[in-house]
Write a protein that holds these residues in place. Structure first.
Motif, PDB file in Angstrom:
ATOM      1  N   LEU A   1       0.818  -1.212   0.000  1.00 50.33           N
ATOM      2  CA  LEU A   1       0.000   0.000   0.000  1.00 50.33           C
ATOM      3  C   LEU A   1       0.852   1.263   0.000  1.00 50.33           C
ATOM      4  N   ALA A   2       2.151   1.113   0.284  1.00 45.81           N
ATOM      5  CA  ALA A   2       3.068   2.256   0.255  1.00 45.81           C
ATOM      6  C   ALA A   2       3.625   2.529  -1.132  1.00 45.81           C
ATOM      7  N   GLN A   3       3.304   1.663  -2.104  1.00 43.39           N
ATOM      8  CA  GLN A   3       3.802   1.883  -3.466  1.00 43.39           C
ATOM      9  C   GLN A   3       3.282   3.216  -4.009  1.00 43.39           C
ATOM     10  N   PRO A   4       4.097   3.949  -4.744  1.00 37.71           N
ATOM     11  CA  PRO A   4       3.690   5.263  -5.234  1.00 37.71           C
ATOM     12  C   PRO A   4       2.529   5.244  -6.219  1.00 37.71           C
ATOM     13  N   TRP A   5       2.272   4.085  -6.842  1.00 37.18           N
ATOM     14  CA  TRP A   5       1.172   4.000  -7.798  1.00 37.18           C
ATOM     15  C   TRP A   5      -0.171   3.691  -7.157  1.00 37.18           C
ATOM     16  N   VAL A   6      -0.194   3.337  -5.902  1.00 37.42           N
ATOM     17  CA  VAL A   6      -1.456   2.961  -5.266  1.00 37.42           C
ATOM     18  C   VAL A   6      -2.496   4.087  -5.297  1.00 37.42           C
ATOM     19  N   PRO A   7      -2.134   5.350  -4.994  1.00 38.78           N
ATOM     20  CA  PRO A   7      -3.152   6.407  -5.033  1.00 38.78           C
ATOM     21  C   PRO A   7      -3.770   6.643  -6.414  1.00 38.78           C
ATOM     22  N   GLU A   8      -3.091   6.183  -7.477  1.00 36.06           N
ATOM     23  CA  GLU A   8      -3.615   6.352  -8.833  1.00 36.06           C
ATOM     24  C   GLU A   8      -4.791   5.414  -9.129  1.00 36.06           C
ATOM     25  N   ILE A   9      -4.922   4.357  -8.343  1.00 40.49           N
ATOM     26  CA  ILE A   9      -5.882   3.300  -8.663  1.00 40.49           C
ATOM     27  C   ILE A   9      -7.318   3.773  -8.437  1.00 40.49           C
ATOM     28  N   SER A  10      -8.149   3.536  -9.436  1.00 42.25           N
ATOM     29  CA  SER A  10      -9.559   3.917  -9.334  1.00 42.25           C
ATOM     30  C   SER A  10     -10.502   2.720  -9.411  1.00 42.25           C
ATOM     31  N   ALA A  11      -9.958   1.538  -9.701  1.00 45.52           N
ATOM     32  CA  ALA A  11     -10.784   0.336  -9.792  1.00 45.52           C
ATOM     33  C   ALA A  11      -9.930  -0.886  -9.498  1.00 45.52           C
ATOM     34  N   VAL A  12     -10.514  -1.855  -8.800  1.00 45.47           N
ATOM     35  CA  VAL A  12      -9.798  -3.073  -8.422  1.00 45.47           C
ATOM     36  C   VAL A  12     -10.598  -4.282  -8.900  1.00 45.47           C
ATOM     37  N   TYR A  13      -9.922  -5.172  -9.607  1.00 42.19           N
ATOM     38  CA  TYR A  13     -10.528  -6.405 -10.095  1.00 42.19           C
ATOM     39  C   TYR A  13      -9.686  -7.580  -9.626  1.00 42.19           C
ATOM     40  N   CYS A  14     -10.310  -8.746  -9.493  1.00 43.60           N
ATOM     41  CA  CYS A  14      -9.559  -9.927  -9.088  1.00 43.60           C
ATOM     42  C   CYS A  14     -10.275 -11.178  -9.555  1.00 43.60           C
ATOM     43  N   SER A  15      -9.595 -12.313  -9.432  1.00 43.70           N
ATOM     44  CA  SER A  15     -10.222 -13.586  -9.755  1.00 43.70           C
ATOM     45  C   SER A  15     -11.161 -13.995  -8.623  1.00 43.70           C
ATOM     46  N   THR A  16     -11.843 -15.098  -8.802  1.00 40.65           N
ATOM     47  CA  THR A  16     -12.769 -15.590  -7.785  1.00 40.65           C
ATOM     48  C   THR A  16     -12.083 -16.524  -6.787  1.00 40.65           C
ATOM     49  N   GLU A  17     -10.761 -16.666  -6.882  1.00 44.57           N
ATOM     50  CA  GLU A  17     -10.023 -17.505  -5.944  1.00 44.57           C
ATOM     51  C   GLU A  17      -9.761 -16.724  -4.655  1.00 44.57           C
ATOM     52  N   GLN A  18      -9.830 -17.419  -3.525  1.00 45.75           N
ATOM     53  CA  GLN A  18      -9.774 -16.759  -2.219  1.00 45.75           C
ATOM     54  C   GLN A  18      -8.535 -15.898  -2.040  1.00 45.75           C
ATOM     55  N   LYS A  19      -7.385 -16.420  -2.439  1.00 47.56           N
ATOM     56  CA  LYS A  19      -6.132 -15.682  -2.238  1.00 47.56           C
ATOM     57  C   LYS A  19      -6.122 -14.365  -3.005  1.00 47.56           C
ATOM     58  N   ALA A  20      -6.699 -14.363  -4.200  1.00 43.98           N
ATOM     59  CA  ALA A  20      -6.773 -13.123  -4.979  1.00 43.98           C
ATOM     60  C   ALA A  20      -7.780 -12.161  -4.352  1.00 43.98           C
ATOM     61  N   MET A  21      -8.910 -12.688  -3.886  1.00 46.18           N
ATOM     62  CA  MET A  21      -9.910 -11.834  -3.234  1.00 46.18           C
ATOM     63  C   MET A  21      -9.362 -11.242  -1.947  1.00 46.18           C
ATOM     64  N   ASP A  22      -8.582 -12.025  -1.200  1.00 44.67           N
ATOM     65  CA  ASP A  22      -7.966 -11.506   0.024  1.00 44.67           C
ATOM     66  C   ASP A  22      -7.068 -10.312  -0.299  1.00 44.67           C
ATOM     67  N   GLY A  23      -6.256 -10.452  -1.353  1.00 41.69           N
ATOM     68  CA  GLY A  23      -5.369  -9.363  -1.736  1.00 41.69           C
ATOM     69  C   GLY A  23      -6.134  -8.149  -2.229  1.00 41.69           C
ATOM     70  N   ALA A  24      -7.157  -8.388  -3.057  1.00 42.69           N
ATOM     71  CA  ALA A  24      -7.963  -7.289  -3.593  1.00 42.69           C
ATOM     72  C   ALA A  24      -8.689  -6.546  -2.482  1.00 42.69           C
ATOM     73  N   GLU A  25      -9.155  -7.283  -1.485  1.00 40.12           N
ATOM     74  CA  GLU A  25      -9.873  -6.651  -0.377  1.00 40.12           C
ATOM     75  C   GLU A  25      -8.968  -5.692   0.390  1.00 40.12           C
ATOM     76  N   ILE A  26      -7.733  -6.108   0.642  1.00 38.95           N
ATOM     77  CA  ILE A  26      -6.788  -5.245   1.360  1.00 38.95           C
ATOM     78  C   ILE A  26      -6.533  -3.969   0.571  1.00 38.95           C
ATOM     79  N   LEU A  27      -6.302  -4.102  -0.733  1.00 37.41           N
ATOM     80  CA  LEU A  27      -6.035  -2.945  -1.575  1.00 37.41           C
ATOM     81  C   LEU A  27      -7.260  -2.046  -1.682  1.00 37.41           C
ATOM     82  N   ALA A  28      -8.416  -2.646  -1.960  1.00 38.02           N
ATOM     83  CA  ALA A  28      -9.636  -1.859  -2.158  1.00 38.02           C
ATOM     84  C   ALA A  28     -10.062  -1.146  -0.876  1.00 38.02           C
ATOM     85  N   LYS A  29      -9.955  -1.831   0.261  1.00 30.06           N
ATOM     86  CA  LYS A  29     -10.337  -1.214   1.534  1.00 30.06           C
ATOM     87  C   LYS A  29      -9.477   0.010   1.817  1.00 30.06           C
ATOM     88  N   HIS A  30      -8.186  -0.092   1.538  1.00 32.10           N
ATOM     89  CA  HIS A  30      -7.274   1.031   1.738  1.00 32.10           C
ATOM     90  C   HIS A  30      -7.696   2.238   0.895  1.00 32.10           C
TER      91      HIS A  30
END
Length: 202
Positions: free
Chosen positions: A40-69
């Motif tokens: 979440l400290a990466q300089p490109w994170v604030p640029e993100i306006s949409a988050v997509y992921c696969s339906t696999e749990q590990k990808a959803m876990d990662g997407a949730e952390i990013l999207a919640k932030h």
């Protein structure tokens, strides 16, 4: 001047391996979650306006952390899933690596019943293109997915033949690259999500 849409492909970081649990249901491990939070400290994170992921749990876990932030939701797409390995299910690490080598070396062949690399590449490319065309936000699109299909997408974007030489580093996953589709271009090879890369922000 036409705006070229920027996208970032993120492979999920470290997971809890469990032979008794179907691979698509494996969650991120504590290390994986910590690395995703570090990203979440990466300089490109604030640029993100949409988050997509696969339906696999590990990808959803990662997407949730990013999207919640980012105070965003995230969208799941089955087509963003890893290459289909359900024919074998869990394989011990050494055996898995050998089959993965064959998967990349013989892209038109179904190795032990796995989805072929060529088919998985076509699928992930179609999915990413459809996301880019349909997304109505204005910032960078983040896609949290998987290492093998991310490598296949990279090969297509970079104009390289399918080869495991372009696979992500052997660090348990949790890597990224920035790319665009029109014209196809990838900024650089995979880089770890938990190591800051200021140059990758542009």
């Amino acid at each position: 001047m036409t705006h070229v849409r920027q996208l970032i492909f993120i492979s999920h970081p470290n997971v809890v391996l469990s032979p008794s649990v179907p691979v698509p249901q494996w969650p991120l491990s504590e290390l994986g979650r910590a690395r995703m939070h570090a990203s979440l400290a990466q300089p490109w994170v604030p640029e993100i306006s949409a988050v997509y992921c696969s339906t696999e749990q590990k990808a959803m876990d990662g997407a949730e952390i990013l999207a919640k932030h980012l105070r965003l939701g995230y969208t799941t797409l089955h087509a963003l899933g890893e290459n289909d390995r359900s024919a074998t299910g869990f394989l011990p690490p050494d055996e898995f690596e050998k089959v993965a080598d064959q998967f990349f070396a013989q892209p038109d062949t179904s190795v032990r019943g796995w989805e072929t690399a060529a088919a998985a590449q076509a699928r992930i490319c179609r999915a990413v293109e459809s996301i880019s065309l349909a997304d109505d936000t204005s910032g960078t699109i983040a896609i949290v997915s998987h290492g093998a299909v991310g490598t296949l997408l990279y090969c297509q974007l970079a104009g390289e033949v399918i080869s495991r030489r372009w696979d992500q580093p052997p660090n348990g996953g949790g890597n990224f690259y920035r790319f665009q589709l029109a014209p196809p271009q990838v900024s650089a090879w995979w880089a770890p999500i938990d190591v800051l890369h200021p140059a990758a922000s542009a």
